[in-house]
Write a protein that holds these residues in place. Structure first.
Motif, mmCIF file in Angstrom:
data_model
loop_
_atom_site.group_PDB
_atom_site.id
_atom_site.type_symbol
_atom_site.label_atom_id
_atom_site.label_comp_id
_atom_site.label_asym_id
_atom_site.label_seq_id
_atom_site.Cartn_x
_atom_site.Cartn_y
_atom_site.Cartn_z
ATOM 1 N N GLU A 1 0.766 -1.173 0.196
ATOM 2 C CA GLU A 1 -0.048 0.021 0.099
ATOM 3 C C GLU A 1 0.641 1.146 -0.135
ATOM 4 N N GLY A 2 2.159 1.316 -0.665
ATOM 5 C CA GLY A 2 2.917 2.307 -0.709
ATOM 6 C C GLY A 2 3.420 2.814 0.512
ATOM 7 N N GLN A 3 3.849 1.763 1.517
ATOM 8 C CA GLN A 3 4.495 2.122 2.548
ATOM 9 C C GLN A 3 5.185 1.264 3.005
ATOM 10 N N ASP A 4 6.144 0.560 2.197
ATOM 11 C CA ASP A 4 6.911 -0.398 2.641
ATOM 12 C C ASP A 4 8.000 0.037 3.398
ATOM 13 N N ARG A 5 8.223 -0.578 4.445
ATOM 14 C CA ARG A 5 9.601 -0.170 5.386
ATOM 15 C C ARG A 5 9.900 -1.157 6.358
ATOM 16 N N ILE A 6 10.859 -1.254 6.943
ATOM 17 C CA ILE A 6 11.013 -1.991 7.786
ATOM 18 C C ILE A 6 12.127 -1.251 9.112
ATOM 19 N N ARG A 7 11.704 -1.653 10.219
ATOM 20 C CA ARG A 7 12.615 -1.122 11.328
ATOM 21 C C ARG A 7 12.897 -2.362 12.391
ATOM 22 N N TYR A 8 14.105 -2.103 13.164
ATOM 23 C CA TYR A 8 14.270 -3.069 14.221
ATOM 24 C C TYR A 8 14.278 -2.403 15.530
ATOM 25 N N ALA A 9 13.938 -3.477 16.426
ATOM 26 C CA ALA A 9 13.682 -2.924 17.883
ATOM 27 C C ALA A 9 14.334 -3.756 18.753
ATOM 28 N N LEU A 10 15.042 -3.347 19.887
ATOM 29 C CA LEU A 10 15.871 -4.091 20.877
ATOM 30 C C LEU A 10 14.924 -5.013 21.808
ATOM 31 N N THR A 11 15.103 -6.420 22.093
ATOM 32 C CA THR A 11 14.130 -7.116 22.702
ATOM 33 C C THR A 11 13.784 -6.173 23.817
ATOM 34 N N GLY A 12 12.507 -6.366 24.422
ATOM 35 C CA GLY A 12 11.795 -5.780 25.772
ATOM 36 C C GLY A 12 11.495 -4.224 25.473
ATOM 37 N N THR A 13 11.718 -3.716 24.345
ATOM 38 C CA THR A 13 11.484 -2.530 24.201
ATOM 39 C C THR A 13 9.812 -2.250 23.560
ATOM 40 N N GLN B 1 -8.575 8.764 -2.935
ATOM 41 C CA GLN B 1 -8.536 8.255 -1.837
ATOM 42 C C GLN B 1 -10.046 7.697 -1.065
ATOM 43 N N THR B 2 -10.413 6.705 -1.907
ATOM 44 C CA THR B 2 -11.613 6.014 -1.464
ATOM 45 C C THR B 2 -11.664 4.575 -0.916
ATOM 46 N N ASP B 3 -10.302 4.085 -1.169
ATOM 47 C CA ASP B 3 -10.204 2.805 -0.607
ATOM 48 C C ASP B 3 -9.330 2.910 0.693
ATOM 49 N N GLN B 4 -10.517 2.784 1.646
ATOM 50 C CA GLN B 4 -9.862 2.689 3.003
ATOM 51 C C GLN B 4 -9.381 1.317 3.578
ATOM 52 N N ILE B 5 -8.191 1.257 4.220
ATOM 53 C CA ILE B 5 -7.276 0.061 4.414
ATOM 54 C C ILE B 5 -7.577 -0.379 5.805
ATOM 55 N N GLU B 6 -7.887 -1.659 5.870
ATOM 56 C CA GLU B 6 -7.953 -2.460 7.149
ATOM 57 C C GLU B 6 -6.597 -2.969 7.518
ATOM 58 N N TRP B 7 -5.974 -2.578 8.317
ATOM 59 C CA TRP B 7 -4.450 -3.029 8.790
ATOM 60 C C TRP B 7 -4.544 -4.020 9.820
ATOM 61 N N THR B 8 -3.676 -5.057 9.606
ATOM 62 C CA THR B 8 -3.393 -6.127 10.748
ATOM 63 C C THR B 8 -2.082 -6.203 10.967
ATOM 64 N N CYS B 9 -1.608 -6.362 12.329
ATOM 65 C CA CYS B 9 -0.282 -6.546 12.846
ATOM 66 C C CYS B 9 -0.100 -7.849 13.258
ATOM 67 N N MET B 10 0.827 -8.816 12.764
ATOM 68 C CA MET B 10 0.828 -10.279 13.311
ATOM 69 C C MET B 10 2.423 -10.617 13.530
ATOM 70 N N GLY B 11 2.417 -11.416 14.549
ATOM 71 C CA GLY B 11 3.674 -11.754 15.013
ATOM 72 C C GLY B 11 4.151 -13.099 14.356
#
Length: 544
Positions: free
Chosen positions: A229-241, A257-267
């Motif tokens: 969705e035009g937002q590709d990126r990656i970041r890193y976080a230290l354990t426990g933060t 801007q008519t297609d509203q996105i429903e996002w999911t965050c999965m581990g």
């Protein structure tokens, strides 16, 4: 980009590999040593003197060749006369690593500007500049602070000989002349070209002598990746933060801007983090004390094959579902879902209220062509209810039939035949009440089986005696009761369709149901308003 590497179990630290310097002085003659006098010849006897033994140390080297002692002496003099710190741009072999998901990962940007050598006492150190370390590890949080000061590098970097597991901390050194800071990765004479691996351990190694599992676990980074969705990126976080990530609810690369996105965050383990939709058309996810990697991606999908059914007027009736545009899949291995708000639109005339708490047995489903119903599950994301329509690990496009049963389906319940005793007795059946007004306009309402129903109509200029309510089998008729300017009809427990009509109506159209038979079962194909042609004998005809 990165690649993983394997560390053999052999443990040898830098200090064990560093050779000890040994200084050996040439032998010298001890004062007072006894000297043997020359032998005297006996008359008539020729005496042969013994050959003189020349010590190895006194052998004169060839012209132009330096002895080992002279070489060592000149090298020492050169080192003492050279600057305290020297920068070298070649002749080193260093790989840089970080711990991701508990595994060591080699970084693919080890093109450092060079190394530096310096002496502390009689020990020679080899190090990497702070500027290079900042470039290599900035995406892992090794960055300057708000006042543009270097981060603390003490006990943050360890190094090991390649192929060995023994590790040692690097020593932080700041050159007084240039002001530049370095972190050592090796030390000892002539160690510049040794193959070395450097690791960033922001929480340190403690007393550990190698990269054992506890050290990796305490210093592991985890990724949070936004995909699509035009937002590709990656970041890193230290354990426990604690990690927060916000994504736009509309693709920023699209002008529409008519297609509203429903996002999911999965581990990694398919654990789902519930996001919060904020003002400004964005969704924010908060991961508390991260211990695994996560992916944020679109949950809604537009490819599906679902049909919706209801038990109405003693038949299994298929409903139009043009309003359904999306289905949802929140994790990789889980089920696909329908939003209750979408279901409420499809089953609107059957009283489904999206604000009420729903249950999985209200929406049983089956793979198309099957008769046995499976119960759904209901989950809540971002305060909205969703109902599953397939099994774990199934694709969203599996052909599926979904039913609405507001009193709940029994476990393993089977779909009844049309107009059968089973569907007439089913507690989840709906029955219609059709009101035909004098002008021919009609309204249809549906009620749950056995509900008490009261119908109110405006008689207009007609008489009370012109109105009547009759059951479909014509065995029950109900007369109106006048209440103010309205006429009411009360049906005690509805268990079949009813019609309320005025006998003076002259409709321009009639609503006609068209049926066909499939596998010996009657199916309603279409409900259509058909124009009425009235002849002089007052017999009604329709135009088909």
């Amino acid at each position: 980009m990165r690649t993983e590497d394997f560390i053999p179990e052999e443990s040898t630290s830098l200090s064990e590999e560093t050779s000890k310097e040994e200084n050996t002085s040439p032998s010298e003659e001890t004062p007072g040593e006894k000297i043997t006098p020359p032998l005297e010849e006996t008359p008539g006897e020729k005496i042969t003197p013994p050959l003189e033994e020349i010590p190895e140390e006194e052998i004169t080297p060839s012209q132009g060749e330096l002895s080992e002692e002279e070489k060592a002496f000149e090298e020492q003099i050169a080192q003492e006369e050279s600057p305290k710190l020297q920068e070298i741009s070649e002749g080193f072999d260093i790989d840089f690593y970080v711990i991701i998901d508990g595994n060591k990962v080699k970084l693919q940007h080890n093109d450092i500007t060079g190394i530096a050598t310096w002496k502390d006492g009689r020990t020679t150190y080899y190090g990497v500049s702070m500027e290079d370390l900042l470039l290599i590890y900035e995406e892992f949080g090794f960055v300057k602070n708000g006042e543009n000061q270097n981060p603390d590098a003490n006990n943050k970097f360890v190094s090991a000989y390649r192929g060995k597991s023994g590790i040692e901390y690097g020593k932080v050194y700041t050159d007084t002349e240039s002001g530049k800071t370095y972190v050592s990765y090796n030390y000892g004479q002539n160690k510049q070209g040794e193959a070395i691996d450097v690791y960033y351990l922001p929480n340190g190694k403690g007393v550990a002598l190698n990269l054992k599992d506890s050290v990796k676990r305490d210093n592991s980074f985890y990724s949070v990746e936004v995909k699509g969705e035009g937002q590709d990126r990656i970041r890193y976080a230290l354990t426990g933060t604690v990690v927060e990530e916000a994504v736009a609810d509309f693709n920023p690369q699209l002008s529409d801007q008519t297609d509203q996105i429903e996002w999911t965050c999965m581990g990694t383990d398919d654990k789902v983090i519930d996001g919060i939709r904020e003002s400004g058309n964005q969704t924010r996810f908060t991961i508390g004390k991260i211990t695994q990697s996560y992916v944020i991606q679109r949950a809604d999908q537009t490819a599906f094959d679902i049909q919706f059914y209801i038990y109405a007027d003693n038949e299994v009736r298929k409903l139009p579902a043009d309003s359904l545009k999306k289905v949802y899949k929140w994790n990789r291995q889980g089920r696909c879902y329908l939003s209750v708000s979408d279901l409420a639109e499809i089953y609107r005339e059957f009283g489904l209220n999206a604000e009420e708490t729903q249950s999985g047995n209200y929406f049983p489903y089956t793979v198309r062509g099957e008769k046995t119903l499976a119960q759904a599950t209901v989950v809540t994301y971002k305060g909205q209810q969703y109902v599953s329509y397939n099994l774990d690990k199934q694709e969203a496009t599996v052909p599926t039939d979904v039913y609405y049963m507001p009193k709940g389906a029994s476990d393993g319940e089977k779909i009844p035949d049309n107009d059968s005793d089973q569907i007439k007795q089913n507690k989840n059946s709906f029955y219609s009440v059709t009101v035909i007004n004098p002008d021919g306009n009609r309204t249809v309402s549906y009620y749950k089986k056995d509900s008490a129903v009261t119908i109110s109509v405006d008689p207009g200029d007609t008489k009370e005696s012109d109105w009547l309510c009759a059951s479909e089998d014509e065995n029950k008729t109900i007369s109106p009761v006048k209440q103010g300017d309205k006429l009411t009809f009360s049906i005690g427990k509805i268990e079949q369709p009813y019609t309320v009509a005025c006998n003076t109506f002259a409709p321009a159209t009639l609503n006609i149901k068209f049926y066909t038979f499939v596998n010996n079962e009657r199916y309603n194909v279409l409900n259509e308003e058909i124009p009425v042609i009235k002849d002089t004998t007052t017999i009604f005809f329709t135009s088909l």
